[in-house]
Motif scaffolding. Structure first.
Motif, mmCIF file in Angstrom:
data_model
loop_
_atom_site.group_PDB
_atom_site.id
_atom_site.type_symbol
_atom_site.label_atom_id
_atom_site.label_comp_id
_atom_site.label_asym_id
_atom_site.label_seq_id
_atom_site.Cartn_x
_atom_site.Cartn_y
_atom_site.Cartn_z
ATOM 1 N N PHE A 533 9.645 6.215 2.090
ATOM 2 C CA PHE A 533 10.439 5.948 0.897
ATOM 3 C C PHE A 533 11.235 4.673 1.103
ATOM 4 C CE2 PHE A 533 9.994 10.579 0.874
ATOM 5 C CZ PHE A 533 9.565 10.809 -0.425
ATOM 6 N N VAL A 534 11.381 3.943 0.016
ATOM 7 C CA VAL A 534 12.294 2.810 -0.009
ATOM 8 C C VAL A 534 13.350 3.107 -1.061
ATOM 9 C CG1 VAL A 534 12.574 0.391 -0.577
ATOM 10 C CG2 VAL A 534 10.636 1.112 0.784
ATOM 11 N N ILE A 535 14.615 2.909 -0.658
ATOM 12 C CA ILE A 535 15.728 3.093 -1.583
ATOM 13 C C ILE A 535 16.281 1.723 -1.926
ATOM 14 C CG2 ILE A 535 18.045 4.058 -1.861
ATOM 15 C CD1 ILE A 535 17.196 6.228 0.145
ATOM 16 N N GLN A 536 16.413 1.441 -3.222
ATOM 17 C CA GLN A 536 16.991 0.184 -3.674
ATOM 18 C C GLN A 536 18.205 0.480 -4.536
ATOM 19 O OE1 GLN A 536 14.718 -2.255 -6.467
ATOM 20 N NE2 GLN A 536 15.401 -4.102 -5.420
ATOM 21 N N ALA A 537 19.273 -0.279 -4.308
ATOM 22 C CA ALA A 537 20.519 -0.073 -5.049
ATOM 23 C C ALA A 537 20.817 -1.271 -5.939
ATOM 24 C CB ALA A 537 21.672 0.150 -4.075
ATOM 25 N N ASN A 756 20.986 -3.792 -0.191
ATOM 26 C CA ASN A 756 20.321 -3.211 -1.358
ATOM 27 C C ASN A 756 19.014 -2.490 -1.044
ATOM 28 O OD1 ASN A 756 21.590 -6.016 -2.224
ATOM 29 N ND2 ASN A 756 21.958 -4.547 -3.874
ATOM 30 N N MET A 757 18.531 -2.549 0.202
ATOM 31 C CA MET A 757 17.255 -1.929 0.538
ATOM 32 C C MET A 757 17.412 -1.023 1.757
ATOM 33 S SD MET A 757 14.913 -3.183 -1.615
ATOM 34 C CE MET A 757 13.336 -3.087 -0.789
ATOM 35 N N TYR A 758 16.685 0.100 1.756
ATOM 36 C CA TYR A 758 16.749 1.019 2.891
ATOM 37 C C TYR A 758 15.411 1.748 2.992
ATOM 38 C CZ TYR A 758 19.022 4.229 6.205
ATOM 39 O OH TYR A 758 19.394 4.926 7.323
ATOM 40 N N LEU A 759 14.857 1.774 4.193
ATOM 41 C CA LEU A 759 13.604 2.485 4.432
ATOM 42 C C LEU A 759 13.907 3.829 5.068
ATOM 43 C CD1 LEU A 759 10.523 2.855 5.037
ATOM 44 C CD2 LEU A 759 10.952 1.651 7.180
ATOM 45 N N ILE A 760 13.287 4.875 4.583
ATOM 46 C CA ILE A 760 13.416 6.184 5.203
ATOM 47 C C ILE A 760 12.038 6.826 5.290
ATOM 48 C CG2 ILE A 760 13.993 7.267 2.973
ATOM 49 C CD1 ILE A 760 15.644 9.305 4.591
ATOM 50 N N LYS A 761 11.746 7.351 6.445
ATOM 51 C CA LYS A 761 10.467 8.003 6.670
ATOM 52 C C LYS A 761 10.741 9.461 7.036
ATOM 53 C CE LYS A 761 6.056 7.380 8.987
ATOM 54 N NZ LYS A 761 5.319 6.688 10.057
ATOM 55 N N PRO A 762 10.666 10.381 6.065
ATOM 56 C CA PRO A 762 11.033 11.772 6.335
ATOM 57 C C PRO A 762 10.046 12.444 7.282
ATOM 58 C CG PRO A 762 10.072 11.567 4.146
ATOM 59 C CD PRO A 762 10.235 10.170 4.676
#
Length: 842
Positions: A533-537, A756-762
Motif C-alpha cells: 500500500f502507498v498512503i498519500q496525504a 506526503n508519501m508512505y509505503l506500508i507492506k502488511p
C-alpha cells in the motif's frame, strides 16, 4: 459444585469457616479496595491466552505445518472478545523471523498453514510463536511458543546408512549417557510461600535440573553447621520434591545431594528472624483446603486472599501475632486450574504467595468411536464424535483433529502440551513443565503430591497491574491501517485527504479524511496476501504541501533465543527420522518401477536466495549474487555492488531522449525490493532537467550497503515475462531487466519517508491452504504408487451439532501399523475437551 462457567459468582463470596472458631469480618474498607482494584484490573488490562494445536512437531523439508489457534479470555476460558487478529511466526535457530502470518479470528478460532520449502526453511530447529498485539502489553508471559524440528534427510540418511538404524540409535543413547556422566546439576531450594522464618515449621521445596534444563532425579540429606543430620529428602523422577524443617536463626544448613554418577552440595537459604508464612495443606480425598498463617510480626493487620484467573475467590482479615491461625476453605470456590493464596499487609504489599492446582473434573466429555478399531490399507475410516459437558448435556463445540502414523510421528500424550494442560496449567507456570500430560492422567496420591511439588517450585501466576497505567498497545479487532498527519509545524493536520492505493492481484484505491487530531483509519480491509500500500496525504485544500505521515505499523514482539540443550536430540527422534527416510525412499523405488520419476532434482549451477520473492521461483534468474558474493564488498553501496558484480549494469540515456536511467545491457532496469517495486512510489513533480526518476532510484541504491543485502537476482529475457505482466501497467513494447533485491530485514524499500508519501507492506494472511486427503475407490485403490503419508488426516474445523455430534471420514495409507487419532477443542462457554484413540492398520 461450582464450575468454571460460574466463576463470576465468586465475586460475592467472602465467607470463611475457621477450624478454631476465629471470627473474620466478611467485608471491610481494605477488602473492598482490593476487590475494586481486581475489578479495575480486569477492566483496564483484561488478559487473553492462546493455544495452538498442531498436526505434529517433526517435519520433512517438503511438509506443511498445519495448526489451529484457540484464543480465550483468562477468566472464563471462553472465546476472547478482546482481539480479532493473531500473529503467527516461524523463527530459525539464529533468531531470525522466517515467515509471519496475520490470521483473523472468528469467535476466538483461527487456523492456518506454513508450507515448508527447503530454500526458505533449511533443516534445523525452529520456534513457532503466536500472539495478539494486546498480549504484548504483558511481556513474554502469554505468548505461545513451541519448538518445531525440520529434518535433514540427506545428513540423517548418510548417518543411518553408515551405522545402521540400531547403531545410530545406540550412538545417540550412548551420547546421552556420557553427557549425563560429565554434567553438573543446578539445585534450587524454595521455601513455601517465599519466606523462611526461624523457629517456625515450614515446607521447603526443591528442584534439580541438568545442563539441558531437564529435571534429574536426586536424593540427599540436610546437615546443620555441626554436621548433625536434620532430615533427608528424595525427589521424583523430574527432580522435584519437598520436606519439612524447623529452621534455627543464624544456622547454616547444607544439602548433600546424590544423583546418577555424581555428588553435589548446596546451602539452603538463611532463615530470618521476623516475618510471616503461609502453609497450604490439602489431601486428594478432602473437599477443603487448610491454610495456616503464622507471623512473628506484632499486631499488624493482614489480609488473606484467594484468587484465580484474576478473580477474587475469598478474602479474610487476620491480626498478625506469634500464634498461627488456621482456616478451612472449600475447594469448589476455585475453578479448575492454577490458583493462588496471597497474604498482604495493611499497605496491600504481598508478603507471601502460594500456588496450588485443582482439578474439578469439569472438562468436556469427548467420546470418539469408529465402526472398527482395525482397518486395511486404503480403507475408508469413519469417525463419530459425541461431546457433552460435565453434566452430560450435549454441547456445540469446535474441534481440530489430527490423525498421524505412529511409525513416522512421535505423539506422546504425557510430554506434549494439549489444550487442557496449556490453558489450565503450564501457561500459568514459569519455566518448562516436563511431561505436562502426566498431571492430568488420573488423581492418584503420587500424582497429587507431584503436582504440589510442581506448584511449589514453578508456580508463577500473577495478575498484578498498576491501575494508573494504561496498556501501550491496542487490541486489534481486525486488520486496519491507521496513522496521523502533521504539518510543517509538527501540529495535527485536520481534514487532510488521505488516499490509500493498494496493489495485490488487483489494484484498489480508498480515501478518507483526518479528524481534528490529524488521525485517520482504514478498516474492514479485504484479506490480501503479499499486498503493498502507498498512503498519500493532501492538505485540506487538496494540495501536497509539506505533510508528515506516521503509520501505526505492527511492532513484532521481542524474541530471546532459547538456551540450546546440552543434547539437542534424543534416540526417539532418531528412530522417527529413520522411519520417515524409509517411507520416502520406498515411494521413490515404487515410482521408478512404474516408470514415474519422483526423485527430487537437485538444481546445480543455480544459486538460491533465502527469503527471495522471485516470481519465477528459487534460483530462476539470469544472474544471481548471493550473500557470499556480497560479503566480499560489504561497505560498498548497492549501486557500486551492482556496477561491479552485475554483468551489463550501467547508467545512460534513454533512446532518443536526454533522460538518464539505469540499464542492464540494452534493457531498461527496474528495481524490486523484497517483492515491492519502487516505481510504485515515484511521484514526478515535473521539475526540469529530465533526471528526476534517475535521482529517485539513486536514493535507494545509495541508501543500502552490500552488507544490508542477502541476494540480488537479475531477471532478463525469458525470466522477465512474469515481472512485466505483474508490474508494468499498461504493458509496452520496451524490453526490461528486473533486478530483484532481497534485503536481510525483508522489510522492502523502507527509506526515510518522503513528505506526503508512505509505503506500508502488511503481513500476509496466508493462502487458505487446505489439507489434501486422498479418496480411494475401486478404480484407484490398486495404484502402484505407494501412499506413505505421515499426517493421515487434518481437519481444523470439526463442529458438533445441537446434539453434540459430528462425523468425519478419511482413508488410511499404505503403511501397516497403528494410527493415533488426536482431537481437542472448546465449546462456547469455555469448556475444554481432549480425546485420543488408537487405530490398527493391517
Amino acid at each position: 459444585m461450582l464450575k468454571h462457567r460460574h466463576l463470576l459468582l465468586l465475586f460475592s463470596l467472602f465467607l470463611l469457616t475457621s477450624l478454631n472458631e476465629f471470627s473474620y469480618a466478611q467485608t471491610n474498607e481494605l477488602n473492598s479496595k482490593i476487590i475494586n482494584e481486581y475489578d479495575k484490573i480486569r477492566e483496564i488490562a483484561p488478559r487473553e491466552k492462546l493455544y495452538i494445536h498442531f498436526d505434529k512437531s517433526i517435519y520433512l523439508p517438503v511438509d506443511t505445518i498445519w495448526f489451529k489457534g484457540y484464543l480465550v479470555n483468562t477468566t472464563l476460558n471462553n472465546s476472547s472478545a478482546i482481539s480479532g487478529l493473531i500473529y503467527t511466526e516461524l523463527i530459525n535457530a539464529d533468531g531470525e523471523v522466517v515467515q509471519t502470518l496475520a490470521l483473523p479470528t472468528i469467535l476466538g478460532l483461527t487456523w492456518g498453514a506454513f508450507p515448508l520449502k527447503e530454500e526458505t526453511y533449511p533443516p534445523g530447529n525452529y520456534t513457532f510463536r503466536a500472539y495478539t498485539n494486546w498480549m504484548q502489553n504483558f511481556g513474554d508471559t502469554y505468548i505461545f511458543k513451541k519448538e518445531i524440528k525440520i529434518l535433514n534427510l540427506d545428513a540423517d540418511q548418510q548417518a543411518i546408512t553408515q551405522n545402521g538404524k540400531n547403531a545410530s540409535k545406540k550412538n545417540i543413547t550412548n551420547q546421552l549417557t556420557n553427557t549425563r556422566n560429565k554434567q553438573e546439576i543446578d539445585i534450587q531450594f524454595l521455601p513455601e510461600g517465599g519466606s523462611w522464618i526461624a523457629d517456625l515449621p515450614q515446607k521447603m521445596a526443591f528442584k534439580a535440573i541438568d545442563k539441558s534444563g531437564k529435571g534429574i532425579k536426586i536424593n540427599g540429606e540436610i546437615f546443620d553447621s555441626k554436621q548433625n543430620k536434620v532430615t533427608d529428602f528424595k525427589s521424583n523422577t523430574l527432580g522435584m520434591g519437598y520436606f519439612t524443617m524447623f529452621p534455627k536463626l543464624d544456622e547454616t544448613y547444607t544439602a548433600k545431594v546424590n544423583f546418577q554418577n555424581g555428588l553435589a552440595t548446596k546451602n539452603l537459604p538463611k532463615a530470618t528472624a521476623k516475618g510471616t508464612i503461609i502453609a497450604l495443606r490439602s489431601s486428594k480425598k478432602s473437599d477443603s483446603l487448610i491454610i495456616t498463617v503464622a507471623s512473628s510480626l506484632s499486631n499488624q493487620p493482614l489480609t488473606l486472599i484467594g484468587q484465580s484467573r484474576g478473580v477474587i475467590c475469598f478474602t479474610a482479615n487476620i491480626n498478625a501475632n506469634d500464634v498461627g491461625r488456621t482456616v478451612r476453605i472449600t475447594k469448589d470456590i476455585f475453578p479448575t486450574g492454577v490458583s493462588q493464596i496471597l497474604l498482604l499487609d495493611d499497605k496491600k504489599q504481598i508478603l507471601n504467595e502460594r500456588n496450588f492446582f485443582l482439578n474439578l473434573n469439569d472438562e468436556l466429555k469427548v467420546n470418539i468411536s469408529s465402526s472398527s478399531l482395525t482397518y486395511n490399507v486404503r480403507d475408508s475410516i469413519p469417525i463419530h464424535l459425541k461431546v457433552s459437558d460435565y453434566l452430560n448435556n450435549p454441547v456445540e463445540a469446535s474441534f481440530s483433529i489430527a490423525v498421524t502414523d505412529d511409525n513416522q510421528v512421535l505423539k506422546d500424550s504425557l510430554s506434549e502440551n494439549n489444550i487442557l494442560t496449556y490453558l489450565l496449567m503450564t501457561s500459568d507456570l514459569k519455566g518448562e513443565v516436563e511431561n505436562p500430560g502426566y498431571y492430568f492422567q488420573n488423581q492418584s496420591d503420587e500424582i497429587y503430591n507431584d503436582l504440589d511439588a510442581l506448584m511449589l517450585t514453578q508456580g508463577w501466576v500473577s495478575y498484578n497491574w498498576d491501575i494508573t497505567k494504561k496498556p501501550l498497545l491496542k487490541a486489534e479487532k481486525e486488520y486496519t491501517i491507521s496513522g496521523r498527519i502533521i504539518n510543517i509545524m509538527n501540529k495535527p493536520s485536520p481534514h487532510a485527504k488521505i488516499i490509500l492505493l493498494g496493489k495485490n492481484k488487483t489494484t484498489m484505491m480508498l480515501d478518507t479524511l483526518t479528524n481534528q487530531n490529524g488521525e485517520f483509519v482504514f478498516d474492514k480491509l479485504p484479506l490480501m496476501d503479499s499486498a503493498s500500500f502507498v498512503i498519500q496525504a493532501l492538505n485540506a485544500k487538496g494540495k501536497k504541501g509539506t505533510l508528515g505521515i506516521t503509520v501505526n505499523e505492527f511492532v513484532r514482539a521481542p524474541f530471546i533465543l532459547p538456551k540450546k540443550s546440552y543434547i539437542e536430540n534424543n534416540e526417539v527422534i532418531d528412530s522417527i527420522v529413520a522411519q520417515q527416510i524409509d517411507a520416502k525412499n520406498e515411494v521413490y523405488k515404487a515410482a521408478l518401477k512404474s516408470g514415474i520419476s519422483l526423485r527430487e532434482v537437485k538444481i546445480t549451477g543455480k544459486k538460491i536466495i533465502r527469503g527471495s520473492k522471485n516470481l519465477n521461483g528459487a534460483g530462476e534468474a539470469s544472474q544471481t549474487l548471493t550473500e557470499e558474493n556480497l560479503s566480499q564488498i560489504p561497505k560498498k553501496s548497492l549501486y557500486d555492488a551492482l556496477a561491479e558484480k552485475v554483468k551489463g549494469f550501467r547508467e545512460g540515456m534513454r533512446r532518443k531522449s536526454n533522460i538518464r536511467d539505469y540499464f542492464v545491457n540494452g534493457d531498461l532496469a527496474r528495481f524490486i525490493f523484497d517483492g515491492v517495486e519502487i516505481d510504485f512510489f515515484f511521484s514526478p513533480t515535473g521539475s526540469p532537467g529530465g533526471d528526476e526518476y534517475y535521482h529517485f532510484v539513486k536514493g535507494f541504491l545509495d541508501y543500502y550497503n552490500a552488507e544490508d543485502i542477502r541476494g540480488i537476482e537479475v531477471l532478463s529475457n525469458g525470466y522477465s515475462f512474469r515481472y512485466k505482466n505483474q508490474f508494468m501497467e499498461p504493458l509496452d513494447d520496451k524490453t526490461y531487466s528486473f533486478i530483484e533485491i532481497t534485503t536481510k530485514t525483508g522489510a522492502g524499500p523502507f527509506l526515510k519517508k518522503s513528505a506526503n508519501m508512505y509505503l506500508i507492506k502488511p503481513l500476509n494472511y496466508g493462502n487458505n491452504k487446505v489439507f489434501y486427503s486422498p479418496k480411494y475407490n475401486s478404480t484407484n485403490k490398486k495404484e502402484k504408487l505407494p501412499d506413505y503419508r505421515s499426517t493421515i488426516y487434518w481437519n481444523p474445523n470439526v463442529l458438533t451439532n445441537v446434539n453434540g455430534e459430528a462425523d468425519v471420514s478419511f482413508f488410511s495409507a499404505d503403511k501397516k501399523g497403528t494410527y493415533t487419532v488426536w482431537i481437542e477443542g472448546i465449546d462456547t462457554k469455555g469448556g475444554l475437551g481432549l480425546r485420543r484413540m488408537r487405530l490398527t492398520i493391517k
